[in-house]
Design a protein around this motif. Structure first.
Motif, PDB file in Angstrom:
ATOM      1  N   SER A 225       0.825  -1.208   0.000  1.00  0.00           N
ATOM      2  CA  SER A 225       0.000   0.000   0.000  1.00  0.00           C
ATOM      3  C   SER A 225       0.861   1.261   0.000  1.00  0.00           C
ATOM      4  CB  SER A 225      -0.943  -0.002   1.207  1.00  0.00           C
ATOM      5  OG  SER A 225      -0.205  -0.048   2.414  1.00  0.00           O
ATOM      6  N   TYR A 226       2.016   1.209   0.685  1.00  0.00           N
ATOM      7  CA  TYR A 226       2.930   2.353   0.661  1.00  0.00           C
ATOM      8  C   TYR A 226       3.432   2.603  -0.756  1.00  0.00           C
ATOM      9  CZ  TYR A 226       3.158   2.190   5.778  1.00  0.00           C
ATOM     10  OH  TYR A 226       2.853   2.215   7.106  1.00  0.00           O
TER      11      TYR A 226
ATOM     12  N   ARG B 266       1.956   1.746  -3.551  1.00  0.00           N
ATOM     13  CA  ARG B 266       0.850   2.263  -4.365  1.00  0.00           C
ATOM     14  C   ARG B 266       0.680   3.765  -4.146  1.00  0.00           C
ATOM     15  NH1 ARG B 266      -4.198   0.520  -1.851  1.00  0.00           N
ATOM     16  NH2 ARG B 266      -3.606   2.315  -0.583  1.00  0.00           N
ATOM     17  N   ASP B 267       0.764   4.211  -2.895  1.00  0.00           N
ATOM     18  CA  ASP B 267       0.647   5.650  -2.610  1.00  0.00           C
ATOM     19  C   ASP B 267       1.772   6.436  -3.274  1.00  0.00           C
ATOM     20  OD1 ASP B 267      -1.560   5.065  -1.101  1.00  0.00           O
ATOM     21  OD2 ASP B 267      -0.512   5.133   0.828  1.00  0.00           O
TER      22      ASP B 267
ATOM     23  N   ASP C 226       1.056   6.611  -6.977  1.00  0.00           N
ATOM     24  CA  ASP C 226       0.009   7.598  -7.242  1.00  0.00           C
ATOM     25  C   ASP C 226       0.564   9.016  -7.233  1.00  0.00           C
ATOM     26  OD1 ASP C 226      -2.408   6.305  -7.816  1.00  0.00           O
ATOM     27  OD2 ASP C 226      -2.753   5.814  -5.715  1.00  0.00           O
TER      28      ASP C 226
ATOM     29  N   ALA D  32       5.617  -4.965  -5.390  1.00  0.00           N
ATOM     30  CA  ALA D  32       4.204  -4.569  -5.311  1.00  0.00           C
ATOM     31  C   ALA D  32       3.728  -3.962  -6.620  1.00  0.00           C
ATOM     32  CB  ALA D  32       4.028  -3.591  -4.154  1.00  0.00           C
TER      33      ALA D  32
ATOM     34  N   GLN E 222      -0.889  -3.525  -7.655  1.00  0.00           N
ATOM     35  CA  GLN E 222      -1.691  -2.416  -7.136  1.00  0.00           C
ATOM     36  C   GLN E 222      -1.365  -1.113  -7.845  1.00  0.00           C
ATOM     37  OE1 GLN E 222      -2.230  -1.619  -3.049  1.00  0.00           O
ATOM     38  NE2 GLN E 222      -3.030  -3.638  -2.527  1.00  0.00           N
TER      39      GLN E 222
ATOM     40  N   SER F  54      -4.067   1.041  -9.882  1.00  0.00           N
ATOM     41  CA  SER F  54      -4.281   2.432  -9.515  1.00  0.00           C
ATOM     42  C   SER F  54      -4.201   3.330 -10.742  1.00  0.00           C
ATOM     43  CB  SER F  54      -3.258   2.877  -8.463  1.00  0.00           C
ATOM     44  OG  SER F  54      -3.493   4.203  -8.058  1.00  0.00           O
TER      45      SER F  54
END
Length: 274
Positions: A3-4, A6-7, A10, A31, A34, A38
């Motif tokens: 998730s980090y 992906r952020d 983004d 990763a 994701q 996104s």
């Protein structure tokens, strides 16, 4: 960490997506999926870019092309290298040979489950298709043969593969001990990737040769030869597709033009006679 990342991706898409149209999430993966999703759901419509991944793999050539065991070992070498990460992206799961081999090794080691993680159906569906192009890094080639003696290693990537890597002493050696110039292996790897993963767009993201000699003047003729050999082999693979495309387009076009020209000449001939 997924998730980090992906952020972070983004943030990059938002800041640079108006200028950057080709994104490589990783040079060797973690990763990836994701970040692709996104971009696909949030940014692709506005930015019209492409997102892929970069994977490194040497070519594995069977030591004895008449030996089924060596052929199988060479295929296993490629699946444990390129297929390990490309197969989930293009087929939704790890290569079957990895699941079989690592599952068997894990059972022999007294484990209740395979050391290779198992994707859920949801994960398979989520990962499959998450690539607009395949980035491919490649440097050299190995001859591969079946290992016919027990390994002294414990659980390891090398032990799971059950194969032996060899080199031809006649191959030109370069600046690194592991690096040999074997241009024909590059073309075979490109062809393998094309046929294995449904002919995706491929970008060569890594290739080259390390410093061979310490000198104060220009002395890299060997690097020129390395790059020339590999580029020439790379050009042969797209040339085949290009020739096929030319054949598919040109032959019907030429035939149509010949018919039209023949009709015009026939009309002129008839008009002249009348």
């Amino acid at each position: 960490m997924i998730s980090y990342f992906r952020d972070y991706a983004d943030l990059c898409f938002e800041a640079f997506g108006d200028r950057v149209k080709h994104w490589v999430t990783f040079s060797d993966p973690r990763a990836h999926a994701q970040a692709w999703h996104s971009y696909n759901s949030t940014w692709r419509g506005k930015q019209q870019g492409l997102v892929g991944i970069s994977l490194n793999c040497d070519w594995g050539e069977p030591m004895d092309i008449s030996s089924p065991k060596d052929i199988e070992a060479a295929e296993r070498y490629l699946q444990f290298c390129l297929g390990w990460f490309a197969n989930p992206i293009y087929a939704g799961d790890y290569p079957q040979v990895m699941k079989d081999r690592i599952g068997k090794k894990s059972a022999e080691q007294g484990l209740d489950m395979s050391r290779l993680p198992v994707f859920s159906l949801q994960e398979k569906s989520y990962i499959k298709g998450t690539s607009d192009f395949l980035g491919l890094g490649h440097y050299t080639t190995r001859y591969i043969t079946e290992r016919n003696y027990p390994s002294r290693q414990g659980p390891s990537y090398q032990n799971d593969r059950d194969l032996v890597e060899l080199v031809d002493p006649n191959w030109p050696d370069l600046g690194s001990k592991w690096l040999y110039s074997v241009p024909w292996g590059f073309r075979r790897l490109l062809h393998f990737a094309q046929t294995q993963y449904g002919n995706p767009p491929i970008y060569v993201t890594e290739n080259g040769a390390s410093q061979k000699l310490h000198c104060t003047q220009l002395c890299d003729e060997w690097r020129i030869q390395y790059l020339k050999g590999y580029i020439n082999e790379m050009l042969k693979e797209p040339l085949l597709s290009h020739m096929q495309m030319v054949t598919e387009i040109m032959v019907p076009t030429v035939c149509t033009l010949c018919i039209l020209i023949s009709a015009v000449l026939l009309l002129l001939l008839l008009r002249g006679q009348s």
